[in-house]
Design a protein around this motif. Structure first.
Motif, short mmCIF file in Angstrom:
data_model
loop_
_atom_site.label_atom_id
_atom_site.label_comp_id
_atom_site.label_asym_id
_atom_site.label_seq_id
_atom_site.Cartn_x
_atom_site.Cartn_y
_atom_site.Cartn_z
N ARG A 198 0.88 -1.12 -0.03
CA ARG A 198 -0.04 0.03 -0.05
C ARG A 198 0.82 1.17 -0.15
NH1 ARG A 198 -4.62 2.03 4.19
NH2 ARG A 198 -4.56 4.36 3.66
N SER A 199 0.59 2.13 -0.84
CA SER A 199 1.33 3.45 -0.76
C SER A 199 0.15 4.43 -0.16
CB SER A 199 1.87 3.73 -2.27
OG SER A 199 0.88 3.85 -3.10
N GLY A 200 -0.74 5.04 -1.04
CA GLY A 200 -1.69 5.96 -0.72
C GLY A 200 -3.00 5.46 -0.26
N GLY A 201 -3.26 4.14 -0.79
CA GLY A 201 -4.58 3.43 -0.30
C GLY A 201 -5.57 3.86 -1.04
N HIS A 202 -5.59 4.07 -2.52
CA HIS A 202 -6.64 4.53 -3.34
C HIS A 202 -7.00 3.45 -4.34
CE1 HIS A 202 -7.50 9.05 -2.27
NE2 HIS A 202 -6.56 8.57 -1.49
N CYS A 203 -6.61 2.38 -4.06
CA CYS A 203 -6.69 1.32 -5.19
C CYS A 203 -8.23 1.05 -5.35
CB CYS A 203 -6.01 -0.01 -5.01
SG CYS A 203 -6.21 -1.27 -6.39
N TYR A 204 -9.02 1.24 -6.45
CA TYR A 204 -10.49 0.89 -6.74
C TYR A 204 -10.81 -0.54 -6.37
CZ TYR A 204 -10.53 5.78 -8.28
OH TYR A 204 -10.66 7.10 -8.68
N GLU A 205 -9.97 -1.58 -6.53
CA GLU A 205 -10.32 -2.80 -6.49
C GLU A 205 -9.49 -3.54 -5.37
OE1 GLU A 205 -12.67 -4.48 -7.78
OE2 GLU A 205 -13.13 -3.58 -9.71
N ASP A 206 -9.84 -4.76 -4.94
CA ASP A 206 -9.17 -5.24 -3.79
C ASP A 206 -7.89 -5.85 -4.20
OD1 ASP A 206 -9.86 -7.45 -5.47
OD2 ASP A 206 -10.87 -8.73 -4.02
N PHE A 207 -6.92 -5.11 -5.11
CA PHE A 207 -5.60 -5.54 -5.31
C PHE A 207 -4.56 -5.72 -4.12
CE2 PHE A 207 -5.94 -4.06 -10.01
CZ PHE A 207 -6.92 -4.94 -9.98
N VAL A 208 -4.82 -4.81 -3.10
CA VAL A 208 -3.96 -4.50 -1.85
C VAL A 208 -4.71 -5.32 -0.65
CG1 VAL A 208 -3.11 -3.25 -0.03
CG2 VAL A 208 -2.91 -2.60 -2.55
N PHE A 209 -5.84 -5.08 -0.65
CA PHE A 209 -6.73 -5.42 0.82
C PHE A 209 -7.68 -6.73 0.25
CE2 PHE A 209 -5.59 -1.07 1.89
CZ PHE A 209 -4.75 -1.56 2.74
N ASN A 210 -7.41 -8.09 0.56
CA ASN A 210 -8.29 -9.11 0.05
C ASN A 210 -8.30 -10.33 0.82
OD1 ASN A 210 -6.01 -10.86 -0.94
ND2 ASN A 210 -5.60 -9.11 -2.30
N SER A 211 -8.81 -11.36 0.94
CA SER A 211 -8.83 -12.38 1.89
C SER A 211 -7.52 -13.28 1.87
CB SER A 211 -10.16 -13.20 1.52
OG SER A 211 -10.15 -13.71 0.14
N GLN A 212 -6.74 -13.30 0.60
CA GLN A 212 -5.51 -14.30 0.48
C GLN A 212 -4.45 -13.41 1.06
OE1 GLN A 212 -7.58 -13.34 -2.32
NE2 GLN A 212 -8.60 -15.09 -1.56
N VAL A 213 -4.24 -12.18 1.37
CA VAL A 213 -3.31 -11.54 1.57
C VAL A 213 -2.88 -11.84 3.09
CG1 VAL A 213 -4.45 -9.20 2.53
CG2 VAL A 213 -1.87 -9.11 1.96
N GLN A 214 -1.53 -11.84 3.43
CA GLN A 214 -1.11 -12.44 4.86
C GLN A 214 0.07 -10.99 5.21
OE1 GLN A 214 0.25 -16.14 2.82
NE2 GLN A 214 -0.53 -17.13 4.68
N VAL A 215 0.41 -10.48 4.54
CA VAL A 215 1.66 -9.21 4.96
C VAL A 215 1.15 -8.26 4.05
CG1 VAL A 215 3.67 -8.64 4.88
CG2 VAL A 215 3.30 -10.86 5.56
#
Length: 565
Positions: free
Chosen positions: A112-129
């Motif tokens: 995450r840089s600014g947190g403006h991604c329109y889709e779940d590319f950063v925050f999703n159910s698979q991410v662990q770190v």
């Protein structure tokens, strides 16, 4: 805002980890420090690139930490995650360590840089770190690179303030003040000065990236416009290839191609000293389909006629905000910024406003409502001349912290009669009411179109308009209603492409910085153009080769990341 403006003052927290891992494969990490900074650490120029410095421990935030809920979601409240930890980094060495530890532990990592991604590319159910770059937010002039360094966590407004107030220069980047450099620049970047100075990436000199080798070793690579071989391809991939594809971006260096000398004030574009700012509105209650059609026809025709790179209007940027007609006082908005220092600027602006409103038969009024990312601006109902930075601050809107869905399109021409009728239909759709639903149609072209389609990873270089479809809501239970509206609207706008703006004589695909997972869904894209073609056209194969070279294990990935060939 950043207070450190040169490499020497920034040294204290910027020591970079180098050594055998960093130079494996011939791609060396450079500390990018001037001689004065090297002297301050007792390091000679000859040994600066071989120094290993112990850095403070990474900041790790686990689910029990009270900060955790704020660190696992972005601006779009639709998306949140429950990772094992969020790691906040302040140096390249810490970013390298965060990636290496995730690779070693086989953990799914996003950035995450600014947190403006329109889709779940950063925050999703698979991410662990999640690696949060907000602590790496410095903007300074790097004498070793003879370019401006911008760390991935710096925001647009922070970049503008530092570059302009200290050096009198700027970048043609976005109007949303809190967007982070990490994703904005890598996806291409554009804004109110792009018709005058091109895309943000047209000024990209270099990029520093943490990459992962096939054997699982993380290393830091600096790739520049002057690089050769694979490093040159890594630089090119970051001129519009999008974030989350090739590695973790820690910083960029910006210098305009062809700029010479070592004077920082001459190495990036200078904005106008003063600009006109104007906002006006058209009340939906006074518009019928005929008057609406005339307004949209005027908008398209004016841009077809006035979007050449050297047009006298190349410093004018307009945002036509076609809001949904939901309430008795609903409005359509028009925001405009123009260089007030060009010859006959007032006359040119008046002629533009006359051309857009000709034959509409509706008297423009003050813009009294918020529209998308911009607040109401009734004080600009008559054009006002402002210093450029003050105007930029005024117009630096931000996406509301709501739930949202977005879609995009490039347009090589104005709208067809069919498209105008479709716009009118869906903006007046019975049974749907949402004052936060709109299509924003931005001015485009100008110097953007002076660059070849393959010179950067952004291939759309002959459009005159750029569209962003938007809808926002608060209640999670309302999602289906709002998403259904925007999906049906978008699909009906582009029937010849199977519901998407396939590259043809009128449309030219989509913008990766406005990602839309529906482009990958056969239910909403029934045409022959894949999501990768819509974003990248003929440049996709070259991006895939860069992916194979620099991320051969596909460690950095998301729902629409560049695929291995």
């Amino acid at each position: 805002m950043s207070k450190k403006n040169n490499s020497e003052r920034d040294l204290g927290r910027r020591s970079l980890l180098t050594g055998a891992a960093a130079v494996a494969g011939g791609a060396a990490l450079t500390t990018a420090l001037p001689a004065s900074a090297q002297a301050a650490t007792g390091t000679s120029a000859a040994t600066a690139n071989a120094v290993t410095t112990v850095t403070p421990d990474l900041i790790s935030v686990a689910p029990a930490d009270p900060r955790f809920p704020d660190l696992v979601r972005g601006t779009n409240q639709r998306w949140s995650a429950n990772p094992e930890q969020v790691r906040l980094v302040t140096t390249t060495a810490q970013a390298l360590r965060a990636v290496q530890e995730a690779v070693t532990a086989n953990k799914r990592l996003t950035v995450r840089s600014g947190g403006h991604c329109y889709e779940d590319f950063v925050f999703n159910s698979q991410v662990q770190v999640v690696v949060d770059m907000s602590g790496m937010n410095q903007v300074y002039f790097d004498t070793a690179k003879n370019a401006f360094a911008i760390e991935a966590g710096a925001s647009n407004l922070q970049i503008y303030e530092t570059l302009y107030k200290l050096y009198g220069v700027t970048l043609p980047a976005g109007s949303c003040s809190s967007v982070g450099a990490g994703g904005h620049i890598s996806g291409g970047g554009y804004g109110l000065l792009s018709r005058l100075h091109g895309l943000t990436v047209d000024h990209l000199y270099g990029v520093e990236v943490v990459v992962v080798n096939a054997n699982g070793t993380a290393r830091v690579v600096v790739a520049t416009r002057d690089s050769t071989g694979p490093e040159k391809e890594l630089w090119w991939a970051h001129t519009g290839g999008g974030g989350g594809n090739f590695g973790l971006i820690t910083r960029y260096w910006m210098r305009t191609p062809g700029a010479t000398g070592t004077d920082p004030t001459q190495l990036l574009p200078k904005p106008p000293s003063e600009v006109f700012v104007h906002s006006t509105a058209f009340n939906w209650a006074q518009l019928n389909e005929q008057s609406f059609s005339r307004l949209i026809q005027n908008w398209g025709a004016w841009h077809e006629q006035n979007s050449a790179p050297n047009s006298p209007y190349n410093s004018l940027f307009g945002l036509l905000k076609l809001t949904h007609n939901s309430f008795a006082n609903s409005q359509i908005g028009l925001l405009t910024q123009m260089d007030a220092t060009v010859p006959n600027a007032q006359g040119l602006l008046n002629d533009y406003l006359s051309a857009i409103t000709a034959g509409v038969g509706v008297t423009p009024t003050a813009m009294t409502q918020r529209m998308g990312e911009h607040a109401a601006m009734p004080q600009f109902s008559s054009p006002r001349k402002l210093p450029w930075y003050i105007a930029t601050d005024w117009l630096s809107g931000g996406n509301p912290t709501l739930r949202g869905k977005y879609k995009s399109a490039y347009s090589r021409k104005g709208f067809s009669a069919y498209q105008i009728a479709t716009l009118y239909k869906h903006l007046n759709l019975a049974g749907y009411s949402n004052g936060d639903a709109l299509v924003q149609v931005d001015s485009y072209g100008g110097r953007v179109n002076a660059v070849g389609a393959a010179e950067t990873a952004v291939p759309q270089r002959d459009s005159v308009l750029k569209l962003q479809y938007q809808t926002y809501w608060t209640d999670p239970g309302d999602e289906a209603r709002h998403v259904t509206w925007i999906r049906n609207f978008y699909r009906e706008m582009y029937p010849e492409g199977g519901g998407v703006p396939i590259p043809n004589d009128r449309n030219d695909g989509c913008y990766i910085n406005y990602p839309d997972k529906d482009l990958s869904d056969p239910a909403w894209n029934t045409g022959s153009s894949t999501w990768s073609t819509l974003y990248y056209k003929g440049n996709y194969a070259r991006l895939q080769q860069a992916k194979a070279t620099w991320d051969p294990s596909n460690f950095f990935r998301h729902a629409q990341s560049v695929r291995l060939p």
